[in-house]
Design an enzyme around this catalytic site. Sequence first.
Site, short mmCIF file in Angstrom:
data_model
loop_
_atom_site.label_atom_id
_atom_site.label_comp_id
_atom_site.label_asym_id
_atom_site.label_seq_id
_atom_site.Cartn_x
_atom_site.Cartn_y
_atom_site.Cartn_z
CB THR A 1 65.64 -12.25 20.61
OG1 THR A 1 66.81 -12.58 21.38
CG2 THR A 1 64.65 -11.53 21.51
CG HIS B 1 52.83 3.14 22.58
ND1 HIS B 1 51.61 3.06 21.95
CD2 HIS B 1 52.56 3.07 23.91
CE1 HIS B 1 50.65 2.97 22.85
NE2 HIS B 1 51.20 2.97 24.05
#
Length: 506
Positions: free
Chosen positions: A426, A478
């Site tokens: 982005t 994660h």
Amino acid sequence: MLREFAMPDVGEGLTEAEVVTWNVNPGDTVTVNQIICEIETAKAAVELPCPYAGTVVDLLVKTGETVAVGSPIIAIETAEAAPAPAPAAPVDDEKGAKIGEAGKDGRIATLVGYGPRPGSVTRRPRRGAAAPAAGDQASGTADRAPSGSASPGGDHGQMAPAAVAPDGDRRSGTVDRASHDSASPSVDHDRVGAAAPGGDQRSGTASRPPSGPASPNGDHGLVPLAKPPVRKLARDLGVDLRTVVPSGAGGVITREDVHAHVAAPEPVAAPVASGGVRREPIRGVRKATAAAVVSSAFTAPHVTEFLAVDITATMDLRERLRATREYSDVKLTPLAFVAKAVCLAARRTPEVNAHWDEAAGEIVYYDRVQLGIAAATPRGLIVPKVRDADTLTLRELAGALGGLTATARSGKTPPADLMGGTFTITNVGVFGVDTGTPIINPGEAAILAVGAIKPTPWVVDGELAVRTVCQLALSFDHRLVDGEQGSRFLADVGALLTDPGLALTW
């Protein structure tokens, strides 16, 4: 023959779409594959071709209306002959009944035989039931005599029928029970509510007296419990005891409660907004984006790391390449260099190009990078994909990015190009923003935000210099990317942008 065209599923798993524009009107002649309307789904704007040839009879959906997949949207009269109607089933003259109606014998015809006669259903008599009270008992409730005791008439096996309202509606047909252990046939008025004046018991339940002392004005609200001195104090201070929270034993209001109520700040009324208010329905791309970011934010544990990068060498390389004949017809942007660096760094850290499959209990690693580029369009945020981006050269990447962005801004991105991504970039720098904390696209492992490229004071060989610097922000899941892996990937991207020549050594 009149045919209706239903809203198709133009993507994978879409459930609804909005009709943006109609290209035809009632009375128009249409042909097969003629574009009749444009729809907007949660993924893209799509033109719908007509599956029939004929004349438009009616538009079943208005412009701007959202309809579910499978719902008819247009009616077309075709030249096909309508199929002959099936012969009507013969009617049994003996019974003269149609399905769902009562025949001559009183039975209701059903699809699987005949049901019972209307009104012939009876309930098994209950023992010891007392006759209902006189008057209109619209609920059909009656008082039951004590269980095991004889009724006044000595009849142990009959039950008085439930009372019927004047319109013949048996509203409840239930029987109220009196005391179980009483031997007297008399009615226990402590357990059974008395009938209303005129004999009308519409609820069939006993009316209860108010649970508390009645107030002087005749209503049955609870009177606050307080001693006379406390009541006088409240009257002098202008406090309504019904608004005071009691703290004494048994709910008694004390003097301290009255003083605390007076000292409490009065609630401040919310300010009234000035000017007009505009509301828009949540639909299309905005609805899909909201669902995606909420799902990602509350499913994948996000970790975001930041890195400031001196990309002076990359910008110098860009200027040299733009001057060559090979890149003369290609718009070579800094985003192309970032995309190439991401593809190279993903080879060294394959965890960022993976997917957490919760249902299968597996981590899926992809051999190819399906690179998504977040694009701001008039319809909202979409993420079209560059397929197999890791197999493209820098020039091919630049051309693919240019075509992808132009198609997205025109609203013509096909739904297939919006699905199946493995990594997203982005570019928030085009809005002058230095950095951010991007949200991972659902189904992916990481997303890279590229900040604004601007001259910045930078230390080079122990001396202060002005360099071209860019901020990078990497958010990763994660669950499958550890801190060491995410840090190494971000450092590799930064190193390639700082010294593009490193690509020759990898």
